[in-house]
Design an enzyme around this catalytic site. Structure first.
Site, PDB file in Angstrom:
ATOM      1  NE  ARG A  10      -3.330   0.182   2.845  1.00 49.10           N
ATOM      2  CZ  ARG A  10      -3.688   0.600   4.051  1.00 49.10           C
ATOM      3  NH1 ARG A  10      -3.454  -0.150   5.110  1.00 49.10           N
ATOM      4  NH2 ARG A  10      -4.291   1.755   4.210  1.00 49.10           N
ATOM      5  CE  LYS A  79      -3.818  -3.148  13.256  1.00 48.70           C
ATOM      6  NZ  LYS A  79      -3.989  -2.229  14.396  1.00 48.70           N
ATOM      7  CG  ASP A  80      -4.866  -4.435   8.017  1.00 49.27           C
ATOM      8  OD1 ASP A  80      -5.493  -4.157   9.055  1.00 49.27           O
ATOM      9  OD2 ASP A  80      -4.114  -3.639   7.426  1.00 49.27           O
ATOM     10  CG  LEU A 126     -16.478  -1.989  17.475  1.00 47.22           C
ATOM     11  CD1 LEU A 126     -17.166  -0.660  17.697  1.00 47.22           C
ATOM     12  CD2 LEU A 126     -17.349  -2.904  16.609  1.00 47.22           C
ATOM     13  NE  ARG A 127      -7.835  -4.140  19.287  1.00 46.54           N
ATOM     14  CZ  ARG A 127      -6.984  -3.272  19.827  1.00 46.54           C
ATOM     15  NH1 ARG A 127      -6.814  -3.230  21.141  1.00 46.54           N
ATOM     16  NH2 ARG A 127      -6.290  -2.436  19.068  1.00 46.54           N
ATOM     17  NE  ARG A 128      -5.904   0.672  19.129  1.00 47.39           N
ATOM     18  CZ  ARG A 128      -5.512   0.803  17.872  1.00 47.39           C
ATOM     19  NH1 ARG A 128      -6.205   1.567  17.038  1.00 47.39           N
ATOM     20  NH2 ARG A 128      -4.434   0.199  17.430  1.00 47.39           N
ATOM     21  NE  ARG A 145     -10.596   4.868   7.419  1.00 48.88           N
ATOM     22  CZ  ARG A 145     -10.615   4.508   6.140  1.00 48.88           C
ATOM     23  NH1 ARG A 145     -11.754   4.411   5.504  1.00 48.88           N
ATOM     24  NH2 ARG A 145      -9.499   4.252   5.503  1.00 48.88           N
ATOM     25  CB  THR A 150      -4.555  12.109   9.166  1.00 52.50           C
ATOM     26  OG1 THR A 150      -4.047  12.360   7.850  1.00 52.50           O
ATOM     27  CG2 THR A 150      -5.941  12.708   9.291  1.00 52.50           C
ATOM     28  NE  ARG A 151      -6.069   6.529  12.097  1.00 52.45           N
ATOM     29  CZ  ARG A 151      -6.656   5.358  12.259  1.00 52.45           C
ATOM     30  NH1 ARG A 151      -6.740   4.829  13.459  1.00 52.45           N
ATOM     31  NH2 ARG A 151      -7.156   4.701  11.234  1.00 52.45           N
ATOM     32  CB  CYS A 240      -9.303  -7.512  11.174  1.00 53.90           C
ATOM     33  SG  CYS A 240      -9.155  -8.717   9.868  1.00 53.90           S
TER      34      CYS A 240
END
Length: 322
Positions: A10, A79-80, A126-128, A145, A150-151, A240
């Site tokens: 990517r 994990k993806d 969602l896990r976090r 996202r 960016t985050r 995931c």
């Protein structure tokens, strides 16, 4: 042997960094040159919330390129990957895993416990989100996202609008940004995602020469831990970005090496929080993961995950994460 191997990746800064590190490691170990080939995925083109994007959204284009033979191998954030195997493809190596824990980046150098009630904290998983709610700290949790920069800009930039964000420590370390971390979160507070911090090096199963070449990158303890964690995920039939957490550690026991696996399923609002652990030998890693998942299902994990019925391991019902 001087023809460069084509490594699909990517185009995000993190993906390019980790792929570059793998390319360098392979060239150092084998002398074989490697060139990076950027592949744009559906996840990169979408601005939708991660858990709504669908299964394998960050890896399907890379796998298509492998099948089409436009690249020779690919590097994924493990994990993806969907838990079901991809026809004709093979995980040839799991390199040494980075620290799998989550990390907090907060204004003013605060820790999680120092954030005041009502503080806004952003994360894309969602896990976090589920585990932050389960802590009962009265934080305002916001789905976000974007790439790592960016985050981070949502907290550290000139137009910051959040008090904190939670990211994978491994990604920050691979980008050389670990200095921004204000707290590395204890797994007792925030259990990582299955295979977090691990990379998967994938190629075509019929390319035996490359399968053997890439095996030099494999780190057996990391590979074993990931097998246990993903066996739990597959048996739960969870994707995931489902609110499923798992963390396996290998340690020396009285009778040889042991694997210690912790797993959790948490409702998105944090009101239901199932956590169990199990130990065994590294050779039984997959069975340990399956057994721990079965125990969680007996306690009602399927109702938290929203399953209509349990049809067997490998089914994915949730989307992938960055």
């Amino acid at each position: 042997m001087t023809t460069p191997l084509r490594l699909g990746t990517r185009g995000s800064a993190l993906a390019m960094a980790q792929s570059g590190q793998i390319a360098e490691a392979l060239t150092t170990a084998t002398g074989r040159p490697v060139e990076l080939v950027e592949v744009v995925t559906a996840g990169d083109r979408s601005s939708a919330p991660v858990h709504r994007l669908g299964v394998g959204v960050f890896v399907s284009a890379l796998r298509d390129a492998l099948t089409a033979r436009t690249i020779d191998f690919a590097v994924h954030s493990y994990k993806d990957l969907p838990t079901a195997a991809a026809a004709g493809l093979h995980i040839a190596a799991v390199p040494a895993r980075q620290d799998p824990r989550d990390a907090l980046i907060a204004r003013g150098g605060r820790t999680l416990a120092e954030l005041p009630p009502g503080a806004t904290i952003g994360t894309g998983a969602l896990r976090r989100i589920a585990q932050l709610h389960a802590l009962g700290l009265q934080l305002e949790v916001t789905p976000i996202r974007g790439n790592v920069d960016t985050r981070l800009g949502r907290v550290l930039g000139p137009e910051a609008d959040l008090d904190a964000v939670v990211l994978a420590r491994a990604g920050l370390a691979r980008l050389g940004r670990a200095d921004v971390i204000t707290e590395t979160l204890d797994p007792m507070l925030m259990l990582p995602a299955p295979a977090q911090g691990a990379l998967a090096v994938e190629c075509r199963i019929d390319d035996q020469d490359l399968v053997e070449l890439l095996a030099v990158l494999d780190h057996a303890p990391s590979h074993t831990a990931v097998i246990a964690e993903r066996a739990l995920l597959a048996t739960l039939e969870a994707g995931c970005s489902a609110p499923v957490a798992a963390y396996a550690e290998l340690a020396e026991g009285e009778d040889g090496d042991e694997i210690y696996l912790r797993g959790a399923v948490i409702s998105p609002d944090g009101t239901r929080d199932l956590r169990l652990s199990r130990t065994g030998t590294p050779a039984d890693a997959a069975e340990i993961g399956k057994a721990l998942a079965a125990e969680l299902l007996e306690l009602g994990a399927d109702s938290i995950l929203g399953h209509e019925g349990h049809t067997g391991p490998g089914t994915q019902q949730f989307g992938s994460t960055e």
